[in-house]
Design a protein around this motif. Structure first.
Motif, PDB file in Angstrom:
ATOM      1  N   ILE A  31       0.809  -1.209   0.000  1.00  0.00           N
ATOM      2  CA  ILE A  31       0.000   0.000   0.000  1.00  0.00           C
ATOM      3  C   ILE A  31       0.846   1.264   0.000  1.00  0.00           C
ATOM      4  O   ILE A  31       0.415   2.318  -0.491  1.00  0.00           O
ATOM      5  CB  ILE A  31      -0.973  -0.024   1.189  1.00  0.00           C
ATOM      6  CG1 ILE A  31      -2.100   0.997   0.990  1.00  0.00           C
ATOM      7  CG2 ILE A  31      -0.234   0.185   2.509  1.00  0.00           C
ATOM      8  CD1 ILE A  31      -3.241   0.843   1.970  1.00  0.00           C
ATOM      9  N   ALA A  68      -6.729   0.258  -6.181  1.00  0.00           N
ATOM     10  CA  ALA A  68      -6.669   0.952  -4.896  1.00  0.00           C
ATOM     11  C   ALA A  68      -7.881   1.860  -4.756  1.00  0.00           C
ATOM     12  O   ALA A  68      -8.449   2.319  -5.750  1.00  0.00           O
ATOM     13  CB  ALA A  68      -5.379   1.760  -4.777  1.00  0.00           C
ATOM     14  N   THR A  92      -5.434  -4.921   2.174  1.00  0.00           N
ATOM     15  CA  THR A  92      -4.702  -3.969   2.987  1.00  0.00           C
ATOM     16  C   THR A  92      -5.494  -2.676   3.094  1.00  0.00           C
ATOM     17  O   THR A  92      -5.840  -2.064   2.087  1.00  0.00           O
ATOM     18  CB  THR A  92      -3.323  -3.676   2.381  1.00  0.00           C
ATOM     19  OG1 THR A  92      -2.595  -4.892   2.280  1.00  0.00           O
ATOM     20  CG2 THR A  92      -2.556  -2.705   3.259  1.00  0.00           C
ATOM     21  N   HIS A 130      -7.564   4.370   3.105  1.00  0.00           N
ATOM     22  CA  HIS A 130      -6.749   3.962   1.960  1.00  0.00           C
ATOM     23  C   HIS A 130      -6.783   2.440   1.879  1.00  0.00           C
ATOM     24  O   HIS A 130      -6.559   1.756   2.887  1.00  0.00           O
ATOM     25  CB  HIS A 130      -5.305   4.448   2.114  1.00  0.00           C
ATOM     26  CG  HIS A 130      -5.137   5.914   1.910  1.00  0.00           C
ATOM     27  ND1 HIS A 130      -3.914   6.549   2.035  1.00  0.00           N
ATOM     28  CD2 HIS A 130      -6.037   6.881   1.580  1.00  0.00           C
ATOM     29  CE1 HIS A 130      -4.071   7.846   1.799  1.00  0.00           C
ATOM     30  NE2 HIS A 130      -5.344   8.066   1.523  1.00  0.00           N
ATOM     31  N   HIS A 131      -7.046   1.932   0.696  1.00  0.00           N
ATOM     32  CA  HIS A 131      -7.279   0.499   0.519  1.00  0.00           C
ATOM     33  C   HIS A 131      -6.534   0.024  -0.725  1.00  0.00           C
ATOM     34  O   HIS A 131      -6.498   0.725  -1.746  1.00  0.00           O
ATOM     35  CB  HIS A 131      -8.785   0.265   0.378  1.00  0.00           C
ATOM     36  CG  HIS A 131      -9.165  -0.985  -0.362  1.00  0.00           C
ATOM     37  ND1 HIS A 131      -9.426  -0.992  -1.717  1.00  0.00           N
ATOM     38  CD2 HIS A 131      -9.350  -2.256   0.065  1.00  0.00           C
ATOM     39  CE1 HIS A 131      -9.754  -2.219  -2.086  1.00  0.00           C
ATOM     40  NE2 HIS A 131      -9.708  -2.999  -1.034  1.00  0.00           N
ATOM     41  N   LEU A 132      -5.908  -1.122  -0.638  1.00  0.00           N
ATOM     42  CA  LEU A 132      -5.241  -1.736  -1.795  1.00  0.00           C
ATOM     43  C   LEU A 132      -5.670  -3.183  -1.906  1.00  0.00           C
ATOM     44  O   LEU A 132      -5.569  -3.952  -0.941  1.00  0.00           O
ATOM     45  CB  LEU A 132      -3.719  -1.674  -1.645  1.00  0.00           C
ATOM     46  CG  LEU A 132      -2.909  -2.442  -2.714  1.00  0.00           C
ATOM     47  CD1 LEU A 132      -3.133  -1.833  -4.099  1.00  0.00           C
ATOM     48  CD2 LEU A 132      -1.434  -2.480  -2.359  1.00  0.00           C
TER      49      LEU A 132
END
Length: 325
Positions: A31, A68, A92, A130-132
């Motif tokens: 990430i 993302a 993540t 925040h995301h991956l």
């Protein structure tokens, strides 16, 4: 024969979370390699963060393998105290409240539940996620539980209609016409030089009025003029035609409030020591958030991983990375 009035449309205006798709460069393994400050590839507004584990559940045009996501919005706290946040994801994810990390989930490919707590005062608070996703079939659900509550419920955005200066905000407008046909929709009493947009449509109201007939009002974006601070009331004027041909116009209103920019930055001083962060190729390190006043834990890295850990440890060094959003 009596003249029967046409029942007015039931108009509901809700605030929303902003969900944006962020580009992921080739070769990114974690990430920290994603530029979440870049312009989004696509976006939408939603009243809850509740995405099931299915392909394209976040974005219609997203890759099912790698993408993302950035989520921003405001939440309203009426009763001050300790709030627990439950974030379910197979990817993540890092979540901040008012710039401080509250939940970190860094186990790729497994549906996991992380719970973080935050003591909040009454009023609005900013939330950023925040995301991956590296494995496809992504999912993400955000719930919370306030003081004295026994059950978790989906987090909902603040109803205040707050917009920061030099920014915009999304509103979800639902119009129930009953058995009548919707002929026109107009926004009136819009302040000068405000920009209204939705899904490829955009306009600046002339004389405070803008015809938005045919627009996707579930994705309405309002961008106030720079420096135009304070509250404003916008009217939604609808014209309906009943089955017998009778035409009637009615209106309802909603409030927005433009506030100064707050300058909150995201604290990425995560430290090393608790929760796994993926490096790719099956390699994982531990990481945990470091809150103000805490001493970061020493890196716990096995001998075979020391070389691979160096770049990540440098990025996670306390006092290092901060991102303005």
């Amino acid at each position: 024969v009596g003249d029967v009035a046409v029942p007015p449309a039931a108009v509901t205006v809700s605030t929303s979370f902003h969900v944006e798709q962020i580009a992921v460069a080739d070769g990114v393994l974690g990430i920290l390699g994603v530029d979440f400050g870049s312009d989004p590839l696509g976006d939408f507004y939603t009243e809850t963060i509740d995405f099931p584990s299915t392909p394209f559940s976040f974005f219609d045009v997203a890759s099912t393998d790698v993408f993302a996501t950035r989520v921003t919005g405001r939440i309203q706290v009426d009763d001050p105290g300790n709030y627990e946040f439950r974030l379910t994801s197979g990817d993540t994810v890092v979540m901040w409240i008012d710039g401080d990390p509250v939940v970190i989930n860094a186990v790729e490919g497994l549906a996991t539940v992380q719970i973080g707590a935050c003591n909040m005062g009454a009023g609005e608070h900013e939330i950023v996620i925040h995301h991956l996703d590296l494995n496809g079939d992504a999912e993400m659900t955000l719930e919370w539980r306030g003081p004295g509550e026994t059950d978790f419920s989906l987090v909902t955005p603040s109803p205040a209609g707050t917009i920061e200066d030099d920014d915009d905000a999304g509103f979800i407008v639902d119009i129930d016409t009953g058995t009548s046909a919707l002929l026109t929709v107009k926004l009136t009493d819009v302040p000068d030089n405000w920009v209204i947009s939705s899904d490829g449509n955009a306009g600046i109201p002339a004389g405070g009025e803008l015809d938005v007939t045919g627009w996707d009002l579930s994705q309405l974006t309002i961008a106030p003029a720079s420096g135009d601070l304070g509250p404003a009331t916008i009217n939604v004027e609808t014209t309906l035609q009943a089955p017998d041909g009778e035409v009637e116009t009615s209106s309802s209103s909603f409030d927005v409030n433009v506030v100064p920019e707050n300058g909150i930055v995201l604290d990425l001083d995560l430290g090393l020591g608790g929760l796994p962060l993926p490096l790719g190729l099956g390699v994982q390190l531990a990481a945990q958030p470091v809150f103000p006043g805490e001493v970061p834990a020493e890196p716990a890295v096995d001998e075979p991983l020391e070389m691979a850990a160096q770049p990540l440890a440098a990025q996670l060094d306390p006092g290092g990375v901060q991102v303005l959003f």
